[in-house]
Write an enzyme that holds these catalytic residues in place. Structure first.
Site, PDB file in Angstrom:
ATOM      1  N   LYS A  22       0.832  -1.206   0.000  1.00 22.33           N
ATOM      2  CA  LYS A  22       0.000   0.000   0.000  1.00 22.33           C
ATOM      3  C   LYS A  22       0.865   1.255   0.000  1.00 22.33           C
ATOM      4  O   LYS A  22       0.671   2.164  -0.817  1.00 22.33           O
ATOM      5  CB  LYS A  22      -0.914   0.013   1.225  1.00 22.33           C
ATOM      6  N   ASN A  23       1.814   1.326   0.929  1.00 26.70           N
ATOM      7  CA  ASN A  23       2.604   2.542   1.065  1.00 26.70           C
ATOM      8  C   ASN A  23       3.498   2.790  -0.139  1.00 26.70           C
ATOM      9  O   ASN A  23       3.806   3.942  -0.457  1.00 26.70           O
ATOM     10  CB  ASN A  23       3.432   2.487   2.352  1.00 26.70           C
ATOM     11  N   ARG A  94      -3.329  10.876   4.505  1.00 30.84           N
ATOM     12  CA  ARG A  94      -2.118  11.690   4.603  1.00 30.84           C
ATOM     13  C   ARG A  94      -1.228  11.576   3.364  1.00 30.84           C
ATOM     14  O   ARG A  94      -0.507  12.513   3.019  1.00 30.84           O
ATOM     15  CB  ARG A  94      -1.322  11.289   5.840  1.00 30.84           C
ATOM     16  N   CYS A 118      -5.071   8.655   9.691  1.00 31.32           N
ATOM     17  CA  CYS A 118      -5.207   8.076  11.031  1.00 31.32           C
ATOM     18  C   CYS A 118      -4.744   9.051  12.104  1.00 31.32           C
ATOM     19  O   CYS A 118      -3.754   9.759  11.930  1.00 31.32           O
ATOM     20  CB  CYS A 118      -4.380   6.793  11.143  1.00 31.32           C
ATOM     21  N   ARG A 123       2.382  14.092  12.948  1.00 27.07           N
ATOM     22  CA  ARG A 123       2.887  13.820  11.605  1.00 27.07           C
ATOM     23  C   ARG A 123       2.828  15.069  10.717  1.00 27.07           C
ATOM     24  O   ARG A 123       2.157  15.086   9.681  1.00 27.07           O
ATOM     25  CB  ARG A 123       2.103  12.663  10.965  1.00 27.07           C
ATOM     26  N   PRO A 124       3.508  16.139  11.092  1.00 27.28           N
ATOM     27  CA  PRO A 124       3.425  17.376  10.321  1.00 27.28           C
ATOM     28  C   PRO A 124       4.099  17.239   8.963  1.00 27.28           C
ATOM     29  O   PRO A 124       4.923  16.346   8.742  1.00 27.28           O
ATOM     30  CB  PRO A 124       4.165  18.386  11.203  1.00 27.28           C
ATOM     31  N   ASP A 126       5.936  19.696   7.651  1.00 27.00           N
ATOM     32  CA  ASP A 126       6.958  20.733   7.530  1.00 27.00           C
ATOM     33  C   ASP A 126       8.221  20.231   6.856  1.00 27.00           C
ATOM     34  O   ASP A 126       8.888  20.983   6.136  1.00 27.00           O
ATOM     35  CB  ASP A 126       7.282  21.339   8.899  1.00 27.00           C
ATOM     36  N   LEU A 127       8.570  18.940   7.048  1.00 25.35           N
ATOM     37  CA  LEU A 127       9.761  18.410   6.395  1.00 25.35           C
ATOM     38  C   LEU A 127       9.597  18.375   4.885  1.00 25.35           C
ATOM     39  O   LEU A 127      10.560  18.630   4.137  1.00 25.35           O
ATOM     40  CB  LEU A 127      10.091  17.013   6.920  1.00 25.35           C
ATOM     41  N   ASP A 308       4.664   0.206  12.139  1.00 24.65           N
ATOM     42  CA  ASP A 308       3.401  -0.320  11.620  1.00 24.65           C
ATOM     43  C   ASP A 308       3.148  -1.770  12.008  1.00 24.65           C
ATOM     44  O   ASP A 308       2.107  -2.337  11.667  1.00 24.65           O
ATOM     45  CB  ASP A 308       3.343  -0.181  10.092  1.00 24.65           C
ATOM     46  N   ILE A 330       8.431   6.357  17.049  1.00 26.10           N
ATOM     47  CA  ILE A 330       8.097   7.036  15.802  1.00 26.10           C
ATOM     48  C   ILE A 330       6.903   7.974  15.971  1.00 26.10           C
ATOM     49  O   ILE A 330       6.967   9.164  15.657  1.00 26.10           O
ATOM     50  CB  ILE A 330       7.798   6.013  14.683  1.00 26.10           C
ATOM     51  N   ARG A 400      -8.559   0.308   4.669  1.00 21.78           N
ATOM     52  CA  ARG A 400      -7.594   1.228   4.082  1.00 21.78           C
ATOM     53  C   ARG A 400      -6.274   0.519   3.774  1.00 21.78           C
ATOM     54  O   ARG A 400      -5.530   0.967   2.899  1.00 21.78           O
ATOM     55  CB  ARG A 400      -7.321   2.405   5.022  1.00 21.78           C
TER      56      ARG A 400
END
Length: 421
Positions: A22-23, A94, A118, A123-124, A126-127, A308, A330, A400
């Protein structure tokens, strides 16, 4: 809202086919925005997140066809009609932020809503934004949207992440393929999904070196072409199904599994006394003893233990002989499954980023609620070993990231069914 009913006590025997990642697929799909040529992905997983990304790409003018019962995605972005990724789509997932880099690199402009997904931590993004700024992007946050521009195109630059971010690495890697000059990405994520994306981009004509290491170098090219690429095996689904016979008992082969994808996880699983063997068909997992051993686990970026798989491993350790400790490094809010496992008789104490799990002799079925994607499947795993019936509510999270989970487990002897709302 659908739920999953599990009647515990049945050992598992047989084969479980492991889907494409998925990822990985969610990063590969936006790569179509980089070219006007056709991009075809095989071994695509059939998941709601994939459908969400399909909807997002189509809203930008990309053509996306789902073929062979969803296992093949045929895409083309030869005629993009929009540079705006709207909130009503992006809020669902996301990974939607991954259209930002490709759109900006291809068109010089992108407007992307801040994403959802989720609720397992801040989990911003900004990076992602700092990395694109290092390539010359002009960025402004306004009304919940990222407004990005590069009127003269992106330029090669040095990106140095303060900590590892898979999504930010993917976003800037795609953007850098069309930037003028050389880009160097330091402290890059090393996950198999990053390697898979780089291989696909290279097949499209990108010049990339160093994927799978902390430093990736990209020499920008004028244009990319189409390609056909097979999505890598889903290491998280693989690890999840490896835990199924470990917790329920039995002997299962996870078809297509490779030890290199889950080395750290497999070592921790073997430390509990579970047998893991790589064969020509995949990974064979068997539980031979009556009681598993307690272990300590600390999540880390790849090649460390995956965050995960933390919830699923916790489900197994509720039945261990002794006390286990799970440290989550994490995401700061990823123990929401612990109270639900406690409802089933588990003995779990959470203090900050560490969960202490004292093994119990057995779990009992109960009505429980899924709080996020990985938590949902951890409760199903617990249900496989529990006495009586376990009903897992809110399984839209499950859909998902797991393809037809009840069918795969039932084929190996699990007493499991989906209850339609």
């Amino acid at each position: 809202m659908d739920s999953i009913l599990v009647r515990g006590g049945a050992p598992l025997h047989g084969d479980i086919p492991i889907a494409g990642a998925k990822n990985a697929c969610l990063a590969l799909m936006p790569a179509t925005l980089l070219t006007d040529g056709p991009l075809t992905l095989t071994n695509s997983p059939r998941l709601s997140d994939i459908r969400t990304m399909t909807t997002l790409l189509r809203s930008l003018g990309a053509e996306v066809q789902s073929l062979q019962d969803g296992k093949v995605l045929a895409m083309s972005s030869h005629d993009l009609t929009s540079d705006t990724a709207h909130y009503d789509i992006v809020r669902k997932m996301r990974a939607s932020i991954l259209v930002l880099g490709p759109l900006l690199a291809r068109t010089g402009r992108a407007i992307v809503s801040l994403p959802g997904g989720c609720a397992i931590g801040a989990r911003p993004v900004d990076l992602h934004l700092r990395a694109l700024e290092a390539l010359g992007a002009e960025l402004e946050l306004k009304d919940g949207y990222v407004h990005a521009a590069a009127p003269a195109g992106l330029k090669g630059g040095k990106v140095s992440f303060p900590f590892v971010s898979v999504g930010a690495t993917e976003n800037v890697l795609m953007a850098a393929t069309l930037a003028k000059g050389t880009s160097v990405i330091e402290n890059a994520a090393r996950e198999p999904e990053i390697v898979d994306l780089a291989r696909c981009l290279r097949a499209m004509g990108a010049e990339i070196e160093g994927e799978g290491t902390p430093t990736i170098t990209v020499e920008g090219v004028d244009a990319l072409n189409g390609a056909t690429h097979r999505v890598v095996t889903d290491r998280i689904e693989l690890g999840t199904y490896m835990l199924a016979p470990a917790i329920a008992g039995g002997d299962v082969t996870c078809l297509g599994g490779e030890m290199s994808l889950v080395q750290s996880f497999a070592e921790r699983l073997q430390a509990t006394g579970i047998s893991v063997e790589e064969t020509g068909r995949g990974l064979r997992v068997a539980r031979t003893g009556n009681r598993i051993g307690a272990i300590d686990v600390s999540t880390a970026p790849f090649p460390g233990f995956p965050t995960d798989l933390q919830a699923q491993m916790m489900a197994l350790l509720t039945l261990a002989d002794g006390v286990s400790h799970l440290e989550e490094t994490i995401f700061e809010n990823r123990f929401m499954h612990a109270p639900e496992l406690t409802r089933m008789g588990a003995n779990i104490e959470v203090h900050g980023g560490t969960a202490t799990v004292t093994g119990v002799a057995g779990l009992k079925g109960a009505p429980v609620m899924a709080t996020d994607l990985r938590a949902s499947v951890s409760l199903i795993l617990a249900g496989l070993a529990a006495e009586g019936e376990t009903t897992v509510a809110r399984v839209y999270h499950l859909d998902r990231g797991y393809e037809r989970v009840e069918e795969k487990l039932k084929a190996c002897g699990a007493d499991i069914e989906r209850i339609a709302a």
